[in-house]
Design a protein around this motif. Structure first.
Motif, PDB file in Angstrom:
ATOM      1  N   GLY A  23       6.891 -73.921 -47.519  1.00  0.00           N
ATOM      2  CA  GLY A  23       8.328 -73.669 -47.407  1.00  0.00           C
ATOM      3  C   GLY A  23       8.688 -72.243 -47.775  1.00  0.00           C
ATOM      4  N   ARG A  26       7.444 -70.067 -44.817  1.00  0.00           N
ATOM      5  CA  ARG A  26       8.172 -70.235 -43.554  1.00  0.00           C
ATOM      6  C   ARG A  26       9.660 -69.913 -43.684  1.00  0.00           C
ATOM      7  NH1 ARG A  26       5.548 -75.115 -40.107  1.00  0.00           N
ATOM      8  NH2 ARG A  26       3.409 -74.437 -40.355  1.00  0.00           N
ATOM      9  N   VAL A  27      10.288 -70.357 -44.751  1.00  0.00           N
ATOM     10  CA  VAL A  27      11.727 -70.176 -44.901  1.00  0.00           C
ATOM     11  C   VAL A  27      12.065 -68.770 -45.391  1.00  0.00           C
ATOM     12  CG1 VAL A  27      13.772 -70.973 -46.163  1.00  0.00           C
ATOM     13  CG2 VAL A  27      12.127 -72.637 -45.281  1.00  0.00           C
ATOM     14  N   ASP A  82      17.045 -74.201 -49.314  1.00  0.00           N
ATOM     15  CA  ASP A  82      16.383 -74.251 -48.010  1.00  0.00           C
ATOM     16  C   ASP A  82      14.888 -74.557 -48.146  1.00  0.00           C
ATOM     17  OD1 ASP A  82      18.835 -73.681 -46.904  1.00  0.00           O
ATOM     18  OD2 ASP A  82      18.376 -71.572 -46.485  1.00  0.00           O
ATOM     19  N   VAL A  83      14.236 -73.944 -49.127  1.00  0.00           N
ATOM     20  CA  VAL A  83      12.804 -74.203 -49.352  1.00  0.00           C
ATOM     21  C   VAL A  83      12.587 -75.654 -49.782  1.00  0.00           C
ATOM     22  CG1 VAL A  83      10.813 -73.666 -50.819  1.00  0.00           C
ATOM     23  CG2 VAL A  83      12.199 -71.808 -49.870  1.00  0.00           C
ATOM     24  N   SER A  85      14.582 -78.240 -49.351  1.00  0.00           N
ATOM     25  CA  SER A  85      14.932 -79.154 -48.248  1.00  0.00           C
ATOM     26  C   SER A  85      13.788 -79.242 -47.247  1.00  0.00           C
ATOM     27  CB  SER A  85      16.197 -78.672 -47.539  1.00  0.00           C
ATOM     28  OG  SER A  85      17.306 -78.798 -48.380  1.00  0.00           O
ATOM     29  N   TYR A  86      13.201 -78.113 -46.930  1.00  0.00           N
ATOM     30  CA  TYR A  86      12.053 -78.086 -46.027  1.00  0.00           C
ATOM     31  C   TYR A  86      10.926 -78.962 -46.591  1.00  0.00           C
ATOM     32  CZ  TYR A  86       7.894 -76.409 -43.651  1.00  0.00           C
ATOM     33  OH  TYR A  86       6.714 -76.356 -42.947  1.00  0.00           O
ATOM     34  N   ARG A  89      11.810 -82.758 -46.537  1.00  0.00           N
ATOM     35  CA  ARG A  89      11.771 -83.310 -45.174  1.00  0.00           C
ATOM     36  C   ARG A  89      10.335 -83.476 -44.699  1.00  0.00           C
ATOM     37  NH1 ARG A  89      15.670 -79.367 -44.404  1.00  0.00           N
ATOM     38  NH2 ARG A  89      14.277 -78.223 -43.031  1.00  0.00           N
ATOM     39  N   ARG A  90       9.487 -82.503 -44.968  1.00  0.00           N
ATOM     40  CA  ARG A  90       8.072 -82.592 -44.568  1.00  0.00           C
ATOM     41  C   ARG A  90       7.352 -83.675 -45.365  1.00  0.00           C
ATOM     42  NH1 ARG A  90       5.172 -80.344 -40.720  1.00  0.00           N
ATOM     43  NH2 ARG A  90       3.634 -79.805 -42.234  1.00  0.00           N
ATOM     44  N   GLU A  95      10.330 -84.119 -40.663  1.00  0.00           N
ATOM     45  CA  GLU A  95      10.207 -82.878 -39.892  1.00  0.00           C
ATOM     46  C   GLU A  95       8.736 -82.595 -39.686  1.00  0.00           C
ATOM     47  OE1 GLU A  95      11.021 -78.347 -41.041  1.00  0.00           O
ATOM     48  OE2 GLU A  95      12.829 -79.568 -40.905  1.00  0.00           O
TER      49      GLU A  95
END
Length: 96
Positions: A23, A26-27, A82-83, A85-86, A89-90, A95
């Motif tokens: 995360g 990518r984020v 954001d990190v 949440s990523y 979800r994964r 996601e």
């Protein structure tokens, strides 16, 4: 005085560690730098109750933690959201 056993999750094999690292990359487009710090977190309770792998990750500057004028910027808070949440979800397969 309150004491507890050390809490450590290695940077290699645990899914949650990999997802937080992923995360951040990518984020945020940044390379994560795992560190070990002194102090206590609620992660110790997760480890004690069932060996649940734990990652301490959050917004702010470590040097400001528990300082007289401690603060967190809105930008840091949003990036951390954001990190995390990523990663959540994964972790739950929401996601790909």
């Amino acid at each position: 005085m309150d004491t507890s056993e050390p809490n450590y999750t290695g940077p290699g094999g645990e899914t949650i560690v990999r997802l937080i690292h992923e995360g951040i990359e990518r984020v945020l487009g940044a390379t994560p730098k795992p560190i070990i710090v002194t102090g206590a977190t609620d992660g110790r309770y997760l480890r004690a109750r069932g060996g649940i792998p734990t990652v301490v990750y959050g917004p702010g500057e470590l040097a400001l933690a528990h300082a007289y004028n401690e603060y967190v910027t809105v930008d840091d808070l949003l990036k951390t959201h954001d990190v995390m949440s990523y990663a959540v979800r994964r972790f739950f397969g929401l996601e790909k």
